[in-house]
Design an enzyme around this catalytic site. Structure first.
Site: not given
Ligand code: 0GY
Length: 305
Positions: A32-33, A50, A125, A131, A182, A258, A263
């Site tokens: 997961h990255c 964002y 996904r 958010r 997660h 990750d 964020n």
């Molecule tokens: C993650 C977490 C976040 C963001 C994203 O798709 C995304 O923008 O995954 C987060 O802000 O919780 O899984 O890396």
């Protein structure tokens, strides 16, 4: 790092992550990255919630090598919407060492799906975190899930624990392997044996197609960052949750850094410390091998499993 108008307060990734003390097994996968941009080449989506700092494939591959991973699974981040070009470019440039998880709408064509498959995509996904994204109707997601099932792809779901009861019936209808990001984002102030996390474990018990990423202690922890590299018990409050899942479902767990940690507020983790966290949640070499090699290969490189 070059940045365009990134979100105020944005934290950039750790500039000098430590070398982990944990020796990763040969062939370990960071499952997961993300890659972000670079925005000049791969602009962020207009509908994004964002604006991150650029975090491109070269930095990701350098981190992979520094930490001792062999391969990456690059998950499409919401800041790129359904424009998967940055992720696909990274997969193609990896020489077979990265696979991808895309975000698509119902308008995606069969040809586009086939081209993504050729580039290394093995899943889509569905993001339910309010958010991060606007809501997509469930019938649209189900239609996508059924189409990608023909390619043997799985579905990755990202949601917050409070939304699991409402999402349960939808998850039950998915014909694919379903990978939960997660651990379903538990509130780690509650007990790991309490009803909240119990519901998530029940989902895994009742659905043997549901897998779990035991990732993101830095996102879930409420006790703050670990003090120093070498601290024996970083992110201690998350350990009982992740360890329960690893021990109950050793064949259905994945782990990822990750990176570049979108964020986060408060602190940016040292990725070397995150790797050392694995020893707490998968305490034997056998469990580590399943988590980091056997399971991700089955899902992403079945030809090598
Ligand atoms: C993650 C977490 C976040 C963001 C994203 O798709 C995304 O923008 O995954 C987060 O802000 O919780 O899984 O890396």
């Amino acid at each position: 790092m070059s940045c365009i108008e990134k979100t105020p307060g944005w934290l950039d990734w750790h500039p000098r992550p430590a070398k982990p003390f944990l020796a990763l097994p040969l062939g370990a996968v960071d499952a997961h990255c993300h890659v972000f941009g670079p925005a000049q080449e791969f602009p962020f989506a207009a509908e994004r919630k964002y604006t991150p700092c650029d975090a491109g494939k070269q930095q990701l591959f350098a981190l992979r090598d520094h930490l001792g991973f062999s391969r990456n699974v690059i998950v499409q981040a919401s800041c790129h919407g359904t424009d998967n070009r940055a992720m696909l470019d990274a997969c193609k440039a990896s020489g077979g060492r990265a696979r991808g998880v895309a975000t698509v709408g119902r308008d995606v064509t069969d040809l586009e799906l086939q081209q993504m498959h050729a580039a290394g995509v093995r899943g889509v996904r569905f993001n339910f975190v309010k958010r991060l994204v606007d809501c997509t109707p469930e019938d649209e997601l189900l239609e996508i899930a059924e189409r990608i099932a023909d390619l043997g792809w799985h579905v990755v779901v990202y949601f917050e624990a409070a939304d699991l009861p409402a999402l349960w019936p939808f998850f039950s209808r998915l014909p694919n392997t379903v990978v939960v990001d997660h651990m379903g984002c538990p509130d780690v102030r509650e007990p790991a044996h309490g009803p909240g996390f119990g519901l998530f474990l029940q989902l895994m018990h009742e659905h043997d197609n549901v897998w779990c990423k035991v990732s993101c202690p830095e996102r879930l922890s409420v006790t703050g960052p670990p003090a120093l590299h070498g601290e024996l018990r970083p992110y201690q409050d998350v350990v009982p949750f992740a360890r329960r899942v690893v021990e109950a479902f050793p064949h259905r767990v994945l782990w990822g850094t990750d990176w570049p940690h979108p964020n986060l507020r408060g602190h940016m983790p040292d990725d070397g410390i995150l790797v050392d966290f694995i020893a707490q949640i998968a305490p034997t070499r056998a469990l580590q091998h399943q988590l980091l090699v056997d399971n991700p290969l089955r899902l992403y490189w079945p030809e090598d499993a």
